[in-house]
Structure formats: C-alpha cells, structure tokens
Motif scaffolding. Structure first.
Motif, mmCIF file in Angstrom:
data_model
loop_
_atom_site.group_PDB
_atom_site.id
_atom_site.type_symbol
_atom_site.label_atom_id
_atom_site.label_comp_id
_atom_site.label_asym_id
_atom_site.label_seq_id
_atom_site.Cartn_x
_atom_site.Cartn_y
_atom_site.Cartn_z
ATOM 1 N N THR A 234 23.883 -6.468 -60.403
ATOM 2 C CA THR A 234 22.754 -5.551 -60.542
ATOM 3 C C THR A 234 22.004 -5.410 -59.228
ATOM 4 O O THR A 234 21.699 -4.300 -58.769
ATOM 5 C CB THR A 234 21.760 -6.073 -61.601
ATOM 6 O OG1 THR A 234 22.492 -6.464 -62.743
ATOM 7 C CG2 THR A 234 20.762 -5.009 -61.989
ATOM 8 N N LEU A 235 21.683 -6.557 -58.644
ATOM 9 C CA LEU A 235 20.933 -6.516 -57.391
ATOM 10 C C LEU A 235 21.832 -6.044 -56.254
ATOM 11 O O LEU A 235 21.388 -5.321 -55.352
ATOM 12 C CB LEU A 235 20.353 -7.897 -57.094
ATOM 13 C CG LEU A 235 19.289 -8.348 -58.102
ATOM 14 C CD1 LEU A 235 19.015 -9.843 -57.967
ATOM 15 C CD2 LEU A 235 17.996 -7.563 -57.903
ATOM 16 N N GLY A 236 23.104 -6.451 -56.314
ATOM 17 C CA GLY A 236 24.050 -6.058 -55.263
ATOM 18 C C GLY A 236 24.207 -4.549 -55.168
ATOM 19 O O GLY A 236 24.460 -3.998 -54.085
ATOM 20 N N ALA A 237 24.040 -3.865 -56.322
ATOM 21 C CA ALA A 237 24.220 -2.409 -56.338
ATOM 22 C C ALA A 237 23.165 -1.686 -55.511
ATOM 23 O O ALA A 237 23.408 -0.592 -55.003
ATOM 24 C CB ALA A 237 24.194 -1.910 -57.779
ATOM 25 N N VAL A 238 21.989 -2.278 -55.393
ATOM 26 C CA VAL A 238 20.920 -1.597 -54.661
ATOM 27 C C VAL A 238 20.649 -2.201 -53.284
ATOM 28 O O VAL A 238 19.773 -1.749 -52.553
ATOM 29 C CB VAL A 238 19.603 -1.599 -55.473
ATOM 30 C CG1 VAL A 238 19.708 -0.651 -56.650
ATOM 31 C CG2 VAL A 238 19.257 -2.995 -55.942
ATOM 32 N N VAL A 239 21.419 -3.218 -52.958
ATOM 33 C CA VAL A 239 21.188 -3.914 -51.694
ATOM 34 C C VAL A 239 22.070 -3.322 -50.601
ATOM 35 O O VAL A 239 23.219 -2.971 -50.849
ATOM 36 C CB VAL A 239 21.500 -5.419 -51.895
ATOM 37 C CG1 VAL A 239 21.933 -6.067 -50.605
ATOM 38 C CG2 VAL A 239 20.298 -6.126 -52.492
ATOM 39 N N LYS A 240 21.524 -3.200 -49.419
ATOM 40 C CA LYS A 240 22.341 -2.745 -48.290
ATOM 41 C C LYS A 240 22.698 -3.966 -47.449
ATOM 42 O O LYS A 240 21.872 -4.535 -46.759
ATOM 43 C CB LYS A 240 21.561 -1.752 -47.439
ATOM 44 C CG LYS A 240 21.181 -0.514 -48.207
ATOM 45 C CD LYS A 240 21.356 0.769 -47.431
ATOM 46 C CE LYS A 240 20.969 1.942 -48.320
ATOM 47 N NZ LYS A 240 21.446 1.780 -49.727
ATOM 48 N N LEU A 241 23.967 -4.331 -47.547
ATOM 49 C CA LEU A 241 24.377 -5.568 -46.880
ATOM 50 C C LEU A 241 25.872 -5.467 -46.612
ATOM 51 O O LEU A 241 26.648 -5.182 -47.526
ATOM 52 C CB LEU A 241 24.083 -6.748 -47.815
ATOM 53 C CG LEU A 241 23.678 -8.078 -47.172
ATOM 54 C CD1 LEU A 241 22.366 -7.973 -46.416
ATOM 55 C CD2 LEU A 241 23.571 -9.157 -48.253
ATOM 56 N N GLY A 242 26.264 -5.688 -45.373
ATOM 57 C CA GLY A 242 27.686 -5.693 -45.035
ATOM 58 C C GLY A 242 28.340 -4.336 -45.257
ATOM 59 O O GLY A 242 27.689 -3.287 -45.263
ATOM 60 N N THR A 243 29.648 -4.391 -45.446
ATOM 61 C CA THR A 243 30.405 -3.150 -45.646
ATOM 62 C C THR A 243 30.058 -2.506 -46.983
ATOM 63 O O THR A 243 29.444 -3.130 -47.839
ATOM 64 C CB THR A 243 31.921 -3.453 -45.630
ATOM 65 O OG1 THR A 243 32.152 -4.451 -46.634
ATOM 66 C CG2 THR A 243 32.379 -3.960 -44.291
ATOM 67 N N ASP A 244 30.488 -1.292 -47.176
ATOM 68 C CA ASP A 244 30.226 -0.547 -48.404
ATOM 69 C C ASP A 244 30.647 -1.340 -49.630
ATOM 70 O O ASP A 244 31.746 -1.855 -49.716
ATOM 71 C CB ASP A 244 30.985 0.783 -48.344
ATOM 72 C CG ASP A 244 30.683 1.625 -49.566
ATOM 73 O OD1 ASP A 244 29.514 1.635 -49.995
ATOM 74 O OD2 ASP A 244 31.623 2.258 -50.066
#
Lengths: 674, 674
Positions: A234-244
């Motif tokens: 859930t949080l990963g979906a809105v986080v900008k981190l690393g590659t797509d």
C-alpha cells in the motif's frame, strides 16, 4: 515476466514441500492399538471443533462479504472471502497433519530423540509452510487478477484477520478451559498425574493444544505475514523510491526470499539430526534468517541501488530476534525473574501473584524500547527527514523483514504442541518411562520456542499494526493525526480502553468455561466411581463438547466487537476519531499483550521450577501458591494476551478497508451538531 | 479590587475554619490511659515517618529548585518551592489533626454514633480545608506577586505534584507493607484478630492509614486542585472569551466558590446530626455541589454573558459524580460484580484472581466513556468547532468544576481512615463491643466513600492531565501532535509503557517491604513467646521503622523517574516526542489506575462478603481464596493504582514547566543525525 508469477510459484513450492512432508508423516504406520485409539479421540475432538467453528465462520464471512460488496467493492468482498478461506485452509491443513504427527512422534520416541524430533518438526513445518505458501500465493494471485489494486487486495488481509481473531480467541478459550479444568480437578483434587487417561478432561486438554497452539498461532502469524506485506505494498504504491515499481515489488520479493530461506532452514533441521533439539531448531532458524538477509541485501541494491531498504528489513529481523530473547529471559527458569517468583511463592499465593504481575509489567520495557528503535531506524534510514510516507514505508519493510521467515518460525512454534501431545499419548498409552522422557525433553524445548514465538508474534503484530495504521492514514487521506483534536483524543481514550475490555471478556470466558469443565469432571468422578480404578471409562466426549461449546459461544462477542467498534467510531465520529482509536488500541494493546504473555510464561515456569524440588518442591505450600499463579497465567498467556495481537491488527485493517467510506460519510454525530 | 485578593481571603477563611475545627477536636480530653498510650504510639510513628520523609524531600526540593532557577527562571524556582512547601504543610496539618482525632473518635463512640461521626468528620475536614485553603491562597498570592505570569506560576503546580508523588508512593508502600505484614502473620498464621495489640505490626498498620490514606490522598487532590486551576489559567490567558480577563478570572473564582460551598457543606454535616453517617455525608456533599453549581451559573452569565463555560463546569461535576457511582457499583458488595468474585472464589485463589482482574478491566469501560463525553461536551460547548485553544480551555474548566468542591471531597475521604484508626484503638484498648460496633459502622461507610473518592481522584487526574497537556502544547508552541511523526509515535509507545514500569516498581516495593515485615513479626513471635499470652509487649517500633525505611527507600526511584523521563525524552527527541510520551502515559496510566483501583476494591469487599458468612464464611477454603485476592488488591488499590494518578499529572506538569527549554534546545539526538 511479472514478479507476481514468481511469488505464486514460490507459494506453490512451499505448499508442495508441505505436501511432501505430510506424506512422509502419513506413511509411518502406528501399530500400537491404544496409541491409535487415544490419538483417534484427539483427532476426532479437534475435527469436531473445527467443524462447529467453520459453521459459524461461514455465516460471518457471508454477512461481512455482503456488507463489503455493498459499501466498498464486490472485488474487495471477493478478496475478503479468499483471505478468510485461505486462513481457514492453512489452519485446517496444519491441524489435520498435527493430529497425525503427534502419535507418530510418540512412536518415534520409542526409537530415539532424533526420530521423534524429525516427525514432530515435520508436522510443525507443514503448518509453517501452509501459512506462508497460502499467504503469498493468495496475495499474488489476487494481485495478478486485480492488477495489485490496493483497495481490493486489503480485503484479503481483512479476511485473514477476522479468521485469526476467531481462531485465537476460540482456540485460546478451548485450550485453557480444558487445561484449567483438567488440572484443578484431576491434578489438585483427585491427585492423578498430568495426562492421566482417567481424567475425563484429558482428551479435551490435548485437543486444546492443537486448536489453540497450532491452529490459533498459525492463523495469528498468517495474518501478520499478509498484513505486513499488504501495508508495505500500500505504502510502496505511493512512494517514489528506486526504479519504477521497485517499492511495490520489494515487499513481495522479500517475502518470497524468506519462504525459500525457510524451506532451506527446515531442510537443515531435518538433515542435522543432532541429539540436541534446541540446537537443531536454532541452526535451522539462523540459517533461514541469514539466507533471507543476504537475499534482501542483493535485492535492495538491485531494485533501489541503495542498501537503505535492506537496513529497514534487517532492523526488523534483529528487533524480532531480540524481543524473542528478552521474552526468554523473563519467562525461563534459567534467569532470575522466574526464580524470584518461585521464591516469593513461599509467602503464599498473594505474593506469587504480586510478583508475577510485577515481572510481567517490567518485561514490557525492553520490547517497547526495541520496537521504538526499530521504528526510528527503519523510518529514517528509508524516509530520511523529509518524506513521511517513505518513512512509514520503511516501518512496513521492517515488519516484512521480521515476518519474512514466518515459515520456519511457525514450524518451530507448532512443533511444541505436537511434542506435548506426543507426551500425553505416551502417558495415556502406558508406554515406558524412557519414551516420556524423550517427549518431555522435546516438550521443554517447545516451551522455550513457544515463549520466544509469543514475543515474536507480539513484536510483529505491533509493527504490522503500525504499518497498517500508516496505510490507513494514507487511504483516509489524513494529513495528520492530531491529538489536540478532541475527536482524536476521545477516540484515543476509547481505543486504549478496548484491549482492557478484551482482556476482561476473554479472561471471564476462560473462567466460566473452566468452571463448567470443573463441574463436569467432578460429576463424572462422582457418578462413575470406577473411573479411578480403571474399570470404567470416563466420558471424554462430554468434556470435548463443553470446551467446543464454550469456545464458540465466547468467541462471538469479541470477534464482532473488534469489527464493529472501529466502524461505529469511524461512522459516528469520523476518520480523525478512528485514527485515535487505532493509536490508543495499539498502544495499550501491545503493552497488555507483552505483560500478559510474559507474566503467564513466568508463572508457568516458576511452578515448574518449584516442582523440580526448589523451595519445598511438589506438594509443598510453595507449590500450591505456584499452581495458583499458573492458573492465572494460563488465560493470560494463551487466551487474553495473544488475542490482543490480533485485535490491534484486525481493528487497523477494518479501518483500512473501510477508510474510503469513513473518509466520505464518517462523523455522523459530529455533523449533526455542526 | 483585584479578584486575586478575594481568592486569598477565601483561602485564609478555609484555613481559619480548619483551625477552629482543630481547636474543637483538641479541646476534647481523653481520660482512658490505655487509649492515650495507643494513640501516642500511632502519632509517634506517623511523625517519625514524616520527619524522615521531609529530610529526603528537602534535598530533592533544593536540587530541583536549583535546576529550575538555572534553566527556567529563579521566579519559577521560587514558585516550585512554595508549591512543594504548601503541599507538605497541607499534609502535615491534616495528619497531625488526624492522629489526634482518631482516639477522640473512639471516645465519642463510647457515647454514640453522632458524637463519633462529628469528631471523625471534623478531623477529615481539617485535611480538606487545608488542602483547598493552602492551594488557592498559595496560587493567588504568587499570582499577585508575579502578575499571574504563567511561566512562573506553573512552578507551584510542579512543586505540588512532586511532593504528591512521593507522598502517594511512599505512603502507599508504608501502609500496604504494614497491612499485608500484619495480616499474613497475625491473622493468617497466628490466628489473632485484626488490630490485636499482640500483633507487632498493628501500630505500623494504623500509622499507615494516616500516612497513606490521609496524607497521601490529600497531597494527590492538592495537586489535582491546583493543577486544574493552573491549566485553566494558562489556557484562559490566551483565550478570547467574554469580558477582558474573564477567562483568567473564571477558574480561580469557581474554585473560590467551591471552597465556600465546601465550608457550608461541612457545616451541614455537622449540623444534621443524623444516626445515618452515609446520609449525613451525602447531604453535605450534595449541598456543596449544588451551591457551587448555582454560583458557577451566575458567574458564567456575569463574566461571559453566556452559560457555555458554566456548562463545561457542570459536565465536570456530573462526570465526577458518575465515575464515583460507577466505582461503587464495581467495588461494593451490594452489586453483582463483587458477589461474582466471591462466588468464583469457591474454586480457589486462581479463579478469584482471574475474576477480580476481569472485573477490574471491565470497570474501565464506563469511566472512560464518561470522561470522553465530558471532553466532547466541554470542548464543543465552550470552543465550538473553530477554536482549538478555546475548546481545550473548556476541558480545563470541566476539570476545575470537578475539583471545585475538593474541600468536602477530601473531608469525606479522610474521615474514613480516622474512623478506621478509632476502631483499632477501641480494639487495642479492650473497649466494649458496642464501641467497636459504632466505629465499624463508621468505617464501613468510610470504605464506600474511599472507593468513590478513588474513582473521583482518577477522573479528576485524567481531566487535569489532559488540561495540563493542552497547556503544554500551548507553551511548547506545538501546532499539532501528530502521531504520523515517528518521534511522536515512539514517544507515545514509551509513554504508554511508563505506567507499566511504575506498576512493576510499586508492586515489587510492596512485595519486598511486606516480606521484610512478615519476617520481623515472625521473629518477634518466636523470640518473645510471651507476646501471645499478653505477658510480654511486642516491639511496635521495629515494625514502624521497617515500614518507614521501606517507604522512603522505594519511593525515590519512581519519584525521580517521573521527572527524568519527560526531560530526557524531550531533550533527546524534542517536543513532538515528549507530547507523544505524555499522551501515551495518560492513556495507559488512566486505564491501569481505574483497573487497579477497582479490582483492588472489589477483591477487598469480596473477601468481606465471604466473611459475612457467604460461600462458607470465615475460615473456609473460599475465604482463603478471598484473602489471596485481597492481598493482591492491597497494593493495587492503595499503592500502584493511586500512584498512576500522580504520575500522569507530574509528567505533564514537568513537561509544561520545561516546555520553553525543550522547545528551544530539545531533540539533541535527532539534530545529530540531521
């Protein structure tokens, strides 16, 4: 290729290994008729409980699914049903194997300790691998179908959580009603030993180990496992981190690596074949942990080009291990706390209770500090100062890290009750002392692993709940959860009260059910005087029925409350109040859970320490005081305490699933006054 | 004329009435030599404890004052010293009169119940009026000197809080060590009745009633009283409401009206002279409450031209009353809960403890719901939707309302231990049964009022802490306390853990001190065999010394921790973390306080209910189980539970006083990583 396929394959692989282990257990033939008879009773009792439980759960699942379908999405309802069914399946598979493995462990113990350990651990491993296999496969398949749409997928977590609560509470009441009932009349009043076949409650007691400690614990960790992954996604979906999409892929990938590591760890235990079961289990666990960590490091570097997410994962692993170790220190007779309780028992039951409660309360300090350190490290290492959501993602990752090797954790944990059962069967079948000695040795290792497992379950529940909490704030679009807002404040106080309400309900349930059991056992001894000289058989079924009926009866209210309270608070007072409810509930719930689990464990071992001959030994006044502590500790550590774990997760995930509705329509009462 | 002068005059008036009551007690001559001897021992023991305690407190006050003078302001340090000294004075005056009133109550009981009630209640009233008189006079005088500068005045609250913690913890340990020690050896082992002069711990037990239930309770409510006023003034200073300065004037004015009402209520009790002590006390309390409410209504209309602030005050009064009533329901043998515990005691001490804990946990529900309703009403009625600070001011007003009639509340409360002591003196002086009957009747009313008073103390502590918390956020310029901030979250978890740490420390202290006492009493019985046939005197002083030494020894760590934890968390992790600490501590602290107080009260009365002949009566196995519950309940209700009240207030006011420093320099560790 979509990485979700990999996860599905890993899940299926885990189930395949579980299937192979199951086959290896079933192919062992038990020849002793008496042993088969006894284990038949246990199996029958366990199945009877499951059948009754499933009937109620089916109704519950249908109703909640309809509500979700109407108010949220039909897809979410579908995911909910799948989550519930998968949790049930994991419990069912695990338990059907456990009730076959127990008698085969007894038979193995007739040969040597290696053989007995092999069977018992295989049985536990089936449970462990079913939990993680069904967990990840379910999540990944639904992820593929719904393109990882979080609004739908969270339903899976809710399904898992709901079943877990019923399983834990019901199983906990079942096992303790039987245990307390068997002990109070059998051991104390009639003076017959533990697991004596003349005790009418003895079968119910052994069934209880399976429904409480195998199925209940499995459901608990099933939901922690999927809950942690869901929150991270859930949080990963809105986080900008690393590659797509890296942030979305990472949690599921870590879980997959953890499963593979767990399978390898399980193989290590099976290959090792030492005479020291504790050493075997430790080596397997550490191997799995090490492999998972190496995998996580590589993956972190590849996906994010930084070791930061890896750091969060490792912090979760370390915190989990340390909490387990601390639990051991507070609950094992090798350390001073348990000895202290035993010593204070010399002045009676009053000082025994005071001392145990004091130890339980004190034992909260270090786990809380560790969880806090874990939170800070994983938050700042991933999120840094600036980005809240990224930091919360870090916390979720540390929960995933802690739970990645759930496969072997549950295996080690579920092995305990199997060994315990094996001992009971040996006793009831009048096998030679040497057999019982071996099962006792396995059982005593099992007690330590169970205590560690409990600490681990609490730690992971806390982190998972916090991660889900973070997801909820995201889903409800809360920019802050402000305790200066009176609604949040009020929610917070209500939330903090809920675990106390739960403690009260579950403690009382055990008390009432145990009283019923006591009366039944007394009745049988009175009406069938020849039970004692072995000429008459006790009516085991009646006791099994009492435990089953009590467990079902008393699990309903707590189960419903956990779902209704967040919904009512959210709909009446709004999302801010609901956020307060969750925060308060997690806060006091985690503390009560630790306190109750450790006080219960410490009392149990203090009694055993006295029984070993210290401060007067068995039968002394000190021992009687120790038995009182153990009686109080039973519902503490096996019913009320563990149910807190689920409570905090379930209330959070209910909020998460219903967040969109609550954000839009919540706060009815407040709106009236506006 | 400045309204603060009025407050000073009201305070002095209260002290004057207290002085007159004291004179009326002292002029009674006690002729019985034995009675004088016994009461002399009690007085001596109480004074010895105070002397030792004050020696330590003096050192503490000097050190903290220096710290405050350096880091905050010398003026704040001065206020701190005045607050500490005034709290000590209130306790000292109250207790010196209580130890004179006890024996005179015994003498009164030789005449009739009216006479006994008059003396005992006069004694309690001195304590009550000293508390409110010194409280308001101190605040008002410092307010005049420092022009009501809040940064200085909060020091007064800190002084009061610090002393309260030491008094409650120290007094609680003292009284329970003596009580448990006297009971375990005297009643259980030697089989002599309560208050038997042959019991070496009997004097320490009676001294304990004074230092714990009179001085400890007085200090507790002294700090709630001034804490509530301070928080309301703090918020009132920044709130725009009604005429100029109305918001600052109102709290002190309400308190003044409450004091006058209390004095009138006390007179009503003295004038009534019924044979029903419960009725007399109730009439007095309700009269005081009614008068205060009328005054508040008028004042609200005059100062604000609206009844809104009056509404907040009334909501506090009602919540306080209802919490008291609920406490009674859960702890009195007239209701089902206590009977249930007694019933469950039939299956042993284990089920007695389970049942009591369950009742205690359940008893948290309604008080928390009431506190929440009180918060919402007082917040929205005063502040409306828009203004946070004004709403928080409303919460502070409801705390002030609840505490306005503290004068008579403490009077009713402190009367109990005086009556209890009177009974002890009657027993030890071998007075006729009829005397003991009268003191028993007074004592039993005292038990109910004590239970209600405890509920009230918790409710007021919760509201006061919340109000002070609101003041802290104002002082630290926090715009929000955001649980999504990891520092707040971590602080929150640590804060929630602190009450558990406190529970552990205080429970353990009582356990250890009681063990020491048990050993001493056993030693005396063994070394002086003629104690039992009355030919030899027990060494009372030795037991008094043990209680004193234990109380002092074990109060230090909890006292220091309560001050150091918020400072350390604030300095290391900043104001946001500290806000989390307070929130967590208040949340779990209030719940534990209610749970422990009510479980303890319920166990106590369940034992008494059994002693009345139910379920086997005195000496039965059921009774033994009841005694175990009572032993556990003693530290619950008289040491650990009440110390939570102070803990939550003290931690909050420490934060409030040091808020400027923490806001500026706090967060050292976090800044390093930035």
């Amino acid at each position: 290729m979509n990485y979700l396929y990999v996860a599905v394959i890993v899940g299926i692989a885990a189930l395949l290994v579980a299937f192979l282990l199951r086959a290896s257990i079933l192919k062992i033939q038990v020849k002793n008729k008496r042993m088969n008879e006894i284990s038949g009773y246990i199996e029958e009792g366990a199945m009877a409980f499951l059948k009754t439980e499933y009937k109620y759960l089916a109704g519950f699942i249908v109703i909640v699914a309809i509500v979700i379908a109407i108010f949220i999405h039909p897809q979410t309802a579908l995911c909910f049903v799948v989550g519930a069914v998968f949790s049930i399946l994991a419990g069912f598979f695990g338990m059907t194997v456990a009730v076959k493995a127990n008698v085969r462990t007894t038979q193995g113990a007739q040969k040597d300790i290696k053989e007995a350990l092999k069977v018992a651990f295989s049985g536990g491993s089936v449970m462990g691998l079913c939990v993680v296999g069904l967990g990840i496969a379910g999540l990944a398949i639904l992820g593929l179908i719904f393109d990882l749409n979080i609004e739908y997928i969270t339903g899976f977590g809710l399904g898992a959580s709901s079943i877990a609560l019923f399983a834990r509470v019901g199983g906990g009441i079942y096992t303790k009603a039987a245990d307390v009932g068997a002990d109070l009349v059998g051991k104390v009043e009639a003076g017959i030993p533990e697991d004596d076949p003349r005790n009418p409650a003895v079968i119910a007691d052994n069934v209880g180990d399976n429904v409480g400690d195998v199925a209940g614990m499995g459901a608990d960790l099933f939901e922690s496992f999927v809950g942690a992954i869901i929150s991270a996604i859930t949080l990963g979906a809105v986080v900008k981190l690393g590659t797509d999409k890296a942030a979305s892929i990472f949690p599921m990938a870590i879980a997959s690596i953890g499963i593979i590591s767990s399978i390898l760890g399980i193989l290590v235990v099976k290959v090792l074949k030492t005479n020291d079961p504790q050493k075997s289990l430790n080596t397997g666990t550490y191997t799995a942990g090490a492999l998972m960590i190496i995998g996580a490091a590589v993956l972190s570097k590849v996906l994010f080009d930084t070791f930061a997410p890896f750091g969060a994962v490792v912090s979760g692993v370390i915190v989990g291990l340390l909490i387990g170790k601390i639990t051991e220190i507070y609950t094992s007779a090798n350390y001073k706390f348990v000895k202290e309780i035993a010593k204070e028992s010399q002045t009676g039951a009053g000082t025994n209770i005071i001392s145990g409660l004091s130890v339980g309360m004190k034992s909260t300090i270090l786990p809380i500090v560790l969880i806090c350190i874990g939170i800070l490290i994983s938050y700042y290492i991933v999120g840094g100062e600036a980005n809240v959501t990224t930091g919360l993602y870090g916390i979720a990752l540390s929960a995933v890290g802690m739970l990645a090797t759930t496969g072997i954790t549950v295996a080690v944990d579920a092995y305990g009750p199997i060994a315990d059962n094996a001992g009971g069967i040996a006793e009831m079948s009048n096998l030679p002392e040497s057999v019982r000695d071996i099962t006792d040795k396995l059982d005593s290792v099992g007690n330590t692993t169970a205590a560690i497992g409990k600490g681990f379950a609490i730690g992971s529940a806390a982190l998972t709940a916090l991660a889900l909490f973070a997801s909820f704030t995201e889903a409800a679009s809360l920019k802050a959860i402000d305790l200066m807002n009176p609604l949040t404040l009020v929610g917070f106080l209500i939330g903090a009260m809920v675990p106390f309400l739960y403690g009260s309900l579950t403690m009382k349930a055990v008390g009432k059910a145990a009283t019923e059991m006591v009366q039944e056992v007394r009745r049988q001894f009175k009406e069938r005087p020849h039970i004692m000289d072995g000429k008459e058989k006790p009516d085991y079924k009646k006791c099994v029925d009492i435990s089953t009926a009590s467990a079902i009866h008393y699990m309903i209210l707590p189960g419903i409350l956990a779902i209704v309270i967040p919904l009512v608070m959210g709909m009446f007072f709004g999302a801010q109040a609901l956020a307060g409810v969750i925060a308060g509930c997690v806060g006091s719930g985690v503390l009560l859970a630790i306190m109750m689990a450790n006080a219960g464990g410490a009392w149990d071992n203090a009694k055993k320490y006295i029984e070993e001959g210290n401060y007067g030994g068995k039968g002394s006044e000190t021992h009687k005081a120790g038995v009182v502590g153990d009686t109080v500790g039973d519902p503490f550590k096996d019913t009320s305490g563990p149910s807190m774990n689920i409570l905090i997760k379930l209330m959070t995930i209910v909020s998460l699933v219903f967040a969109p509705v609550i954000a839009q329509y919540g706060g009815i009462i407040i709106n009236i006054f506006k």
